[in-house]
Design a protein around this motif. Structure first.
Motif: not given
Length: 312
Positions: A231-245
């Motif tokens: 779930l986490w890596y899906s969001t990092v890939r689609s939303a970007g690390a900065g926004r997901a952070g």
């Protein structure tokens, strides 16, 4: 890597993942007296098997790492799996769950700056303005929650490891995707922990684990590893690390809620104030940008054919 999305939909998997991470702090309290490395090795062995089955059911075929990808994946395993779990399990012996979990909420500023740079984008002004707000809330919780100097030190290590868990995945997410990164880091973490367990605790250490501790390890293997990682890596890939952070601010909320339900006690008033500040920062940083800003985000994003990452 895909162009980061400005909508809220890609953030939902990461939100769920952070709730699970927050819950893990309270659950990990059951493992304080267990042989740490041996128990965690079995946990990640089980998680590897679960991920293999889940990937097969999802029709995903992970690819074999190559070249420098081994270094990135090993780095994730060392920081995000081995050291992070040591920090959490040892930390909850010196601090209430919300204090350890809130260290994760200090990650946004690091991810907001470094993450986009690794993705060859400019850091978002909105994220950069919201990240310090999330961090102020984190400081309120960490500074006023029940803890001692050792607990603060473990919380700081958890912070560094959580940042590494995301940032070190950026160069390999494009080729391996959320499933591949989760699977490879999990089995690598299992190997590392097994070596540490046999060396430092002895091959028979697993016999000392009680039924309740195995139940806690099973929950961590299924929900906090196999499910939350993907779930986490899906969001990092689609939303970007900065926004997901920014979503890491959800972890202390979940930790406080689970801690209260499980009987660990309600956090004090200042802790709740800190949590409220974290929520304000999340709302400010995660709201969809205006139309012109969204247009600039797409215009400034790198072409998919020029994505970063090792090409060995």
């Amino acid at each position: 890597m895909d162009t980061p999305s400005a909508s809220l939909a890609p953030l939902v998997p990461g939100m769920i993942g952070m709730v699970l991470v927050g819950s893990s702090v309270t659950v990990s309290h059951a493992l304080v007296d267990a042989p740490l490395f041996s128990t965690q090795a079995v946990r990640y062995l089980a998680a590897t098997a679960i991920l293999l089955v889940m990937a097969r059911l999802a029709g995903v075929r992970p690819v074999r790492p190559r070249g420098r990808e081994w270094l990135w994946l090993a780095g994730i395993a060392v920081t995000g799996l081995v050291l992070f779990n040591v920090a959490v399990v040892r930390g909850v012996a010196h601090a209430e769950p919300a204090v350890i979990a809130v260290a994760v909420a200090c990650v946004p500023l690091v991810l907001g700056v470094v993450g986009p740079l690794l993705e060859r984008r400019s850091p978002s002004r909105q994220v950069l303005l919201a990240a310090p707000v999330v961090m102020v809330g984190a400081v309120l919780v960490q500074g006023t929650g029940r803890t001692d100097a050792v607990g603060v030190a473990w919380a700081a290590l958890a912070l560094a490891c959580e940042a590494g868990f995301t940032l070190l995945a950026v160069p390999v997410l494009r080729r391996h995707g959320p499933w591949g990164v989760s699977l490879h880091t999990t089995w690598l973490g299992c190997v590392l922990l097994a070596v540490l367990g046999v060396t430092l605790e002895g091959p028979s250490a697993v016999r000392e684990v009680s039924a309740s501790q195995w139940a806690a390890a099973a929950y961590l293997a299924l929900m906090v590893t196999a499910v939350a990682f993907v779930l986490w890596y899906s969001t990092v890939r689609s939303a970007g690390a900065g926004r997901a952070g920014l979503l890491t601010g959800i972890a202390p909320l979940a930790a406080a809620a689970v801690g209260a339900v499980s009987g660990s006690g309600l956090p004090g008033a200042w802790v709740w104030l800190g949590i409220a500040v974290v929520i304000v920062g999340l709302v400010a940083g995660l709201r969809p940008p205006s139309a012109p800003a969204a247009t600039r985000l797409v215009a400034e994003a790198p072409p998919r054919t020029q994505a970063w990452g090792p090409r060995t």
